[in-house]
Design a protein around this motif. Structure first.
Motif, PDB file in Angstrom:
ATOM      1  N   ASP A 224      36.573  32.236  30.700  1.00 48.21           N
ATOM      2  CA  ASP A 224      35.832  30.716  30.057  1.00 48.21           C
ATOM      3  C   ASP A 224      34.549  30.783  30.144  1.00 48.21           C
ATOM      4  N   GLY A 225      34.039  30.964  31.295  1.00 53.58           N
ATOM      5  CA  GLY A 225      32.285  30.795  31.072  1.00 53.58           C
ATOM      6  C   GLY A 225      31.785  31.715  30.337  1.00 53.58           C
ATOM      7  N   ALA A 226      32.307  33.174  30.214  1.00 54.18           N
ATOM      8  CA  ALA A 226      31.662  33.996  29.308  1.00 54.18           C
ATOM      9  C   ALA A 226      31.861  33.716  27.862  1.00 54.18           C
ATOM     10  N   VAL A 227      32.972  33.164  27.625  1.00 55.71           N
ATOM     11  CA  VAL A 227      33.428  32.851  26.317  1.00 55.71           C
ATOM     12  C   VAL A 227      32.258  31.830  25.837  1.00 55.71           C
ATOM     13  N   LEU A 228      31.801  30.789  26.811  1.00 56.43           N
ATOM     14  CA  LEU A 228      31.120  29.613  26.362  1.00 56.43           C
ATOM     15  C   LEU A 228      29.584  30.335  26.189  1.00 56.43           C
ATOM     16  N   ASP A 229      29.119  31.447  27.095  1.00 51.68           N
ATOM     17  CA  ASP A 229      28.038  31.739  27.065  1.00 51.68           C
ATOM     18  C   ASP A 229      27.777  32.763  25.687  1.00 51.68           C
ATOM     19  N   ALA A 230      28.978  33.459  25.127  1.00 58.94           N
ATOM     20  CA  ALA A 230      28.682  34.043  24.067  1.00 58.94           C
ATOM     21  C   ALA A 230      28.823  33.032  22.784  1.00 58.94           C
ATOM     22  N   ARG A 231      29.558  31.886  22.842  1.00 62.41           N
ATOM     23  CA  ARG A 231      29.270  31.038  21.845  1.00 62.41           C
ATOM     24  C   ARG A 231      28.068  30.353  21.723  1.00 62.41           C
ATOM     25  N   ALA A 232      27.433  29.931  22.782  1.00 58.71           N
ATOM     26  CA  ALA A 232      25.932  29.435  22.884  1.00 58.71           C
ATOM     27  C   ALA A 232      24.998  30.336  22.159  1.00 58.71           C
TER      28      ALA A 232
ATOM     29  N   ASP B 100      27.831  40.307  23.352  1.00 57.55           N
ATOM     30  CA  ASP B 100      26.954  40.868  24.108  1.00 57.55           C
ATOM     31  C   ASP B 100      26.756  40.328  25.481  1.00 57.55           C
ATOM     32  N   VAL B 101      27.760  39.359  26.126  1.00 60.42           N
ATOM     33  CA  VAL B 101      27.876  39.029  27.262  1.00 60.42           C
ATOM     34  C   VAL B 101      29.030  39.810  27.983  1.00 60.42           C
TER      35      VAL B 101
ATOM     36  N   PHE C 144      32.365  50.218  28.320  1.00 60.61           N
ATOM     37  CA  PHE C 144      32.261  49.673  29.458  1.00 60.61           C
ATOM     38  C   PHE C 144      31.151  50.344  30.448  1.00 60.61           C
ATOM     39  N   GLY C 145      30.352  49.755  31.101  1.00 67.23           N
ATOM     40  CA  GLY C 145      29.437  50.263  31.967  1.00 67.23           C
ATOM     41  C   GLY C 145      30.422  50.445  33.474  1.00 67.23           C
ATOM     42  N   PRO C 146      29.894  51.122  34.461  1.00 63.82           N
ATOM     43  CA  PRO C 146      30.612  51.449  35.409  1.00 63.82           C
ATOM     44  C   PRO C 146      31.023  50.336  36.173  1.00 63.82           C
ATOM     45  N   GLN C 147      30.393  49.295  36.193  1.00 62.37           N
ATOM     46  CA  GLN C 147      30.828  47.901  36.973  1.00 62.37           C
ATOM     47  C   GLN C 147      30.963  46.780  35.772  1.00 62.37           C
ATOM     48  N   ASP C 148      31.218  47.035  34.771  1.00 58.83           N
ATOM     49  CA  ASP C 148      31.434  46.120  33.672  1.00 58.83           C
ATOM     50  C   ASP C 148      33.000  45.722  33.658  1.00 58.83           C
ATOM     51  N   LEU C 149      33.355  44.520  34.114  1.00 56.46           N
ATOM     52  CA  LEU C 149      34.696  44.096  33.913  1.00 56.46           C
ATOM     53  C   LEU C 149      35.172  43.285  32.724  1.00 56.46           C
ATOM     54  N   VAL C 150      34.251  42.615  32.098  1.00 53.92           N
ATOM     55  CA  VAL C 150      34.506  41.792  30.934  1.00 53.92           C
ATOM     56  C   VAL C 150      33.413  41.694  30.017  1.00 53.92           C
ATOM     57  N   LYS C 151      33.786  42.084  28.759  1.00 51.54           N
ATOM     58  CA  LYS C 151      32.583  41.771  27.896  1.00 51.54           C
ATOM     59  C   LYS C 151      33.251  40.839  26.426  1.00 51.54           C
ATOM     60  N   ILE C 152      32.342  39.959  26.257  1.00 48.76           N
ATOM     61  CA  ILE C 152      32.512  39.148  24.923  1.00 48.76           C
ATOM     62  C   ILE C 152      31.219  39.042  24.472  1.00 48.76           C
TER      63      ILE C 152
ATOM     64  N   ALA D 177      37.479  34.677  20.253  1.00 52.44           N
ATOM     65  CA  ALA D 177      36.469  35.504  20.902  1.00 52.44           C
ATOM     66  C   ALA D 177      37.148  36.756  21.046  1.00 52.44           C
ATOM     67  N   ALA D 178      36.180  37.790  21.037  1.00 48.65           N
ATOM     68  CA  ALA D 178      36.744  39.290  20.995  1.00 48.65           C
ATOM     69  C   ALA D 178      36.422  39.378  22.493  1.00 48.65           C
TER      70      ALA D 178
END
Length: 639
Positions: free
Chosen positions: A104-112, A57-58, A47-55, A620-621
């Motif tokens: 949920d939004g990030a999961v959709l972004d990763a799926r797209a 590459d999102v 994680f980067g200093p301000q990274d809260l969630v990763k899915i 999703a991971a």
């Protein structure tokens, strides 16, 4: 990709938007790309200093979470009139809801991204240009309006376009997940019968009095106070400093010459012209022959209205009062009406819409006011026009002074613009006594101030022809008021709660006493109450005399049974007899049933979408930066 940009840029609207996009890169920079090799390496390793969630590459930043949470809090404040603090949000679980939504939004972004879905820039550009929100009164794309609306919502052009692209890709997935659902006919039929069932009832009221409630002791009031603290909690208040500039604020200092006033009058001369107006009686006939016969009678001395009355018309039916020539739809009728002298009756007029006789009842001549009559108004309007030209220079001067950390009071005094200090106001615009607080651009200013904080330098809010600057001087947190300060309200609430208890107990005792044998008439006779009747009650449509609590009780009981419900205010209860249950036949072809089926299908689609999202999240991971999440929630110190 490059070819798409070339094609998109062929229209003038596209060129405008592309220019805005390029400008936004130059002004704000391309987000994340320039964050440095250190952050990129940190993200590659974890994680980067301000990274809260990763899915995949999102990556979702903590700043995005804070922004979304703050937007939700502002919406709640606007809807309820009560501002919530971040601590309130945590207690209510709003922060977790926001996090889930972001995931949920990030999961959709990763799926797209995995599916290589793509939205062309040409499509976004075209839709933005066609969006009425961004158009002027002639239906053309308005660059200034576009920028203004983005600025009011805290967006720049690059962020807006990126969000549009992301939202389209998300909708492509969610629409696919919710499409293709089949609605069982039995479900539609069951819901239609549930919706359309009606019931008839008879009822009477039993009343309790405040004299039946014993005086509250200090212990009673303390218990009431502690049982419902939210009722006695003051909202968050904020002290706001504001200064604004609009043309009216500086117009008084603008100088205009006599020559300029005269020239402005000539330009606006039509604004001071009032056309001739007439009151006309118009009596229609089926043909010219009948109109000529009526005209002959009028020429012989008969009254116009007498003939109209014989034809079944009242004076109000045929009177066109105080109308200009342009007010008449039929140009032939208009021409004839305005060619007559006052009191004169026309010959039959064969108009495009009717054949008629016309009588002029009153003529109000046209009036063209002269400069001497309206000089002050012309001068005021001219000053306002000139003042608009000075707004931008004042804006620049204010921004320069703010950059130099000059106080609002001093900036406003030097610029000659109004300064307002708003003391202790709630998000609903009330002071501590519950009275409305007067302030400039109240709705916009409150929304912005309650989305800011002490010490933050805020961008100016854009008004129609001006600006307003603001800063939060003090935040007074929401707090429980002392019992002594709200004792009168606590006492009132205590009495109300006891009245509800007494009314409930009285109604229940009557129902228990009645059992399965005693009729409503007997119970009403014992109390001297009058029985009333209501018919055709639907479970989803309370009536004026039969409120929602009564409806719920009515539909919760079988036919020919007795039930009860509290009445509005809680000082009485209603004893109800279910006299009839009406279940209409099911009609699958009716418009109402088709609309119901559409609503049910929509709901079923939402359920399918929820299942789709659950499956997507499971597959999703999703990685959550737990230490940062605990820090955001204020839990780090407890670990």
């Amino acid at each position: 990709m490059l070819e798409t940009f070339r094609n998109a840029a062929k229209s003038w609207v596209a060129k405008v938007l592309m220019g805005l996009l390029v400008a936004s890169f130059a002004i704000w920079g391309i987000r994340d790309v320039g964050s440095g090799m250190g952050d990129a390496f940190a993200r590659w390793t974890g994680f980067g200093p301000q990274d809260l969630v990763k899915i995949g590459d999102v990556v979702v930043s903590s700043e995005q979470f804070r922004k979304d949470l703050n937007n939700d809090l502002q919406r709640i404040a606007a809807q309820t009139g009560n501002a919530l603090t971040v601590d309130d949000a945590r207690r209510l679980g709003l922060d977790q809801q926001v996090l889930d939504r972001i995931i949920d939004g990030a999961v959709l972004d990763a799926r797209a991204e995995d599916l290589k879905l793509f939205v062309s820039d040409q499509a976004i550009v075209a839709d933005v240009a066609a969006n009425p929100t961004f158009q002027d009164g002639k239906g053309n794309f308005d660059q200034n309006r576009f920028r203004q609306l983005l600025r009011q919502n805290g967006l720049d052009e690059a962020t807006f376009l990126a969000n549009e692209r992301k939202n389209r890709l998300r909708r492509a997935l969610t629409d696919l997940g919710a499409s293709g659902t089949t609605l069982p006919r039995t479900l539609t039929e069951a819901m239609a019968r549930y919706r359309d069932e009606t019931r008839d009832a008879r009822y009477f009221s039993v009343v309790v009095n405040e004299s039946d409630v014993p005086a509250a002791s200090d212990a009673d009031l303390k218990k009431q106070y502690e049982a419902t603290p939210a009722a006695y909690t003051a909202p968050e208040y904020r002290t706001i400093a504001a200064m604004k500039v609009e043309p009216a604020d500086v117009a008084s200092k603008v100088q205009v010459t006599d020559e300029e006033i005269a020239a402005s009058f000539e330009q606006r001369k039509a604004d001071y012209f009032t056309p001739e107006k007439r009151t006309i009686l118009q009596l229609g006939f089926p043909d010219v022959a009948k109109a000529e016969a009526a005209k002959k009678r009028i020429d012989g001395g008969e009254d116009f209205m007498k003939i109209a009355t014989e034809m079944g018309a009242k004076e109000s039916d045929i009177t066109f009062a105080h109308k200009t020539k342009d007010d008449f739809l039929d140009p032939k009728i208009a021409e004839a009406a305005f060619s007559l002298a006052e009191g004169q009756v026309s010959a039959p007029v064969s108009g495009d819409l009717t054949t008629a006789l016309l009588k002029v009842v009153k003529v109000t001549p046209e009036v063209q006011k002269q400069l001497a009559d309206v000089r002050d108004d012309v001068a005021s309007r001219l000053k306002l026009d000139k003042a608009k030209d000075e707004i931008q220079s004042i804006y620049d001067a204010v921004e320069d002074a703010r950059a130099g950390q000059t106080k609002f009071e001093d900036i406003a005094a030097k610029a000659g613009i109004p300064f307002t200090l708003v003391p202790a106001v709630s998000a609903a615009g009330k002071d501590k006594d519950g009275k409305d607080v007067d302030m400039p651009s109240k709705t916009e200013l409150l929304k912005a101030a309650f989305g800011s904080d002490v010490g933050i330098e805020n961008d100016a809010l854009t008004l129609q022809d001006g600006y307003i600057w603001y800063e939060v001087r003090e935040v007074i947190p929401s707090a429980l008021r002392p019992l002594e300060d709200v004792k009168a309200q606590v006492t009132k609430d205590y009495v109300a709660s006891k009245l509800r208890e007494l009314a409930t107990a009285k109604a229940k005792a009557m129902i228990d006493k009645a059992g399965n044998t005693t009729k409503l008439d007997t119970l009403a006779g014992e109390t001297g109450a009058t029985i009333q009747t209501v018919t055709g009650v639907k479970r989803t449509e309370p009536q004026e005399t039969f409120d929602s609590l009564s409806v719920m009780a009515l539909f919760a009981s079988p036919a020919n049974s007795l039930t009860w419900a509290l009445e509005p205010g809680g000082k009485s209860a209603r004893i109800i007899e279910v006299t009839k249950v009406n279940t209409p036949p099911f009609n699958a072809a009716s418009n109402e049933t088709k609309a119901l089926a559409d609503d049910l299908k929509l709901g079923l689609g939402e359920d399918v979408l929820a299942a789709f999202m659950k499956d997507a999240r499971t597959g999703a991971a999703v990685s959550l930066n737990e230490p940062l999440w605990r820090e955001i929630r204020g839990m780090a110190a407890q670990q």
